[in-house]
Structure formats: C-alpha cells, structure tokens
Design a protein around this motif. Structure first.
Motif, PDB file in Angstrom:
ATOM      1  N   VAL A   1      41.444  18.362  -6.252  1.00 47.06           N
ATOM      2  CA  VAL A   1      42.586  17.683  -6.860  1.00 47.06           C
ATOM      3  C   VAL A   1      43.867  18.181  -6.215  1.00 47.06           C
ATOM      4  O   VAL A   1      44.209  19.362  -6.336  1.00 47.06           O
ATOM      5  N   GLU A   2      44.554  17.266  -5.540  1.00 46.79           N
ATOM      6  CA  GLU A   2      45.811  17.613  -4.875  1.00 46.79           C
ATOM      7  C   GLU A   2      46.994  17.434  -5.814  1.00 46.79           C
ATOM      8  O   GLU A   2      46.957  16.605  -6.727  1.00 46.79           O
ATOM      9  N   SER A   3      48.043  18.191  -5.538  1.00 54.50           N
ATOM     10  CA  SER A   3      49.308  18.048  -6.252  1.00 54.50           C
ATOM     11  C   SER A   3      50.420  18.552  -5.356  1.00 54.50           C
ATOM     12  O   SER A   3      50.157  19.192  -4.331  1.00 54.50           O
ATOM     13  N   GLY A   4      51.654  18.261  -5.745  1.00 52.39           N
ATOM     14  CA  GLY A   4      52.794  18.794  -5.029  1.00 52.39           C
ATOM     15  C   GLY A   4      53.515  17.816  -4.125  1.00 52.39           C
ATOM     16  O   GLY A   4      54.549  18.157  -3.547  1.00 52.39           O
ATOM     17  N   GLY A   5      52.984  16.611  -3.988  1.00 56.89           N
ATOM     18  CA  GLY A   5      53.674  15.632  -3.171  1.00 56.89           C
ATOM     19  C   GLY A   5      54.963  15.167  -3.827  1.00 56.89           C
ATOM     20  O   GLY A   5      55.248  15.503  -4.981  1.00 56.89           O
ATOM     21  N   GLY A   6      55.754  14.409  -3.094  1.00 56.71           N
ATOM     22  CA  GLY A   6      56.996  13.898  -3.638  1.00 56.71           C
ATOM     23  C   GLY A   6      57.860  13.305  -2.560  1.00 56.71           C
ATOM     24  O   GLY A   6      57.403  13.079  -1.434  1.00 56.71           O
ATOM     25  N   SER A   7      59.119  13.053  -2.913  1.00 62.96           N
ATOM     26  CA  SER A   7      60.087  12.481  -1.986  1.00 62.96           C
ATOM     27  C   SER A   7      61.160  13.504  -1.678  1.00 62.96           C
ATOM     28  O   SER A   7      61.742  14.078  -2.609  1.00 62.96           O
ATOM     29  N   VAL A   8      61.407  13.716  -0.403  1.00 61.20           N
ATOM     30  CA  VAL A   8      62.431  14.671   0.018  1.00 61.20           C
ATOM     31  C   VAL A   8      63.209  14.080   1.181  1.00 61.20           C
ATOM     32  O   VAL A   8      62.752  13.132   1.835  1.00 61.20           O
ATOM     33  N   GLN A   9      64.345  14.677   1.463  1.00 59.34           N
ATOM     34  CA  GLN A   9      65.118  14.279   2.631  1.00 59.34           C
ATOM     35  C   GLN A   9      64.632  15.067   3.850  1.00 59.34           C
ATOM     36  O   GLN A   9      64.039  16.147   3.721  1.00 59.34           O
TER      37      GLN A   9
END
Length: 122
Positions: free
Chosen positions: A4-12
């Motif tokens: 189970v992956e986690s920690g992704g998101g949107s960044v500059q």
C-alpha cells in the motif's frame, strides 16, 4: 501479500515528496523491492530498487535527486524525492520481485501496489 503506497501529491517544481510503501503478508527484506512509474503516453519506467542485501540502483533520470530506503522493522519501503521536475509527474507504484531485480525488473514483478499519484507543476 499487500503493498500500500502513500505520500503522493501535488507540488511545484523543486519541491519534495516522500513516498511510503507498507508491506503485509511477507517480509520485504526477503525480496528485491522498488518503485516504478507510469505517465500518460509513456512507457512504464523503473525508478529505483533495493536488493535484499541493501544495494540500490536508480534510473539515470532520478540519480542524485531520489533516495530509496527500507525500514525492515516497519516493513516499509520509502522513496525520498527531491528537486522534483514536471517530468516526474506520474503514478508511482511500489513492487516486489523474487529473488532479485534484473534489467527491466518492473515488467516481471511478483507483487505491486495500487500506486500513488505524483504531480509536479512548473
């Protein structure tokens, strides 16, 4: 077996993210484990992997920016992503392969997670 992956998101661009992959049902240190990614219109790309002995390898595109690590006690694999670029935008997957990770290991994995999205804006 579950990853189970986690920690992704949107960044500059220039920002950082830390991906985690929690494993259950087996011992991560008994296999090669790594991260690969898939972006729209592109082939699957192996990003980094760690062998059972702790040795690591990285794709040329992420060398010097990404670091893979593993916490055996927590049965968790990590990917520290620094100096992110728009071209890093992709769904990132955690995967495991018995017994090691040869060339193009990401095409013959035994287990993989559902992925976590990383989006880098310019």
């Amino acid at each position: 077996v579950q990853l189970v992956e986690s920690g992704g998101g949107s960044v500059q661009a220039g920002g950082s993210l830390r991906l985690s992959c929690a494993a259950s049902g087996y011992t991560p240190s008994s296999t090669c484990m790594g991260w690969f990614r898939l972006a729209p219109g592109k082939d699957r790309e192996g990003v980094a992997f760690m062998e059972r002995d702790g040795s690591t390898e990285y794709a040329d595109s992420v060398k010097g920016r990404f670091t893979i690590s593993r916490d055996n006690a927590k049965k968790t694999l990590y990917l520290e992503m620094n100096k992110l670029k728009p071209e890093d935008t992709a769904k990132h997957f955690c995967a495991a392969r018995y017994p090691n990770c040869p060339t193009s290991w990401w095409t013959t994995t035994n287990y993989r997670g559902q992925g976590t999205q990383v989006t880098v804006s310019s």
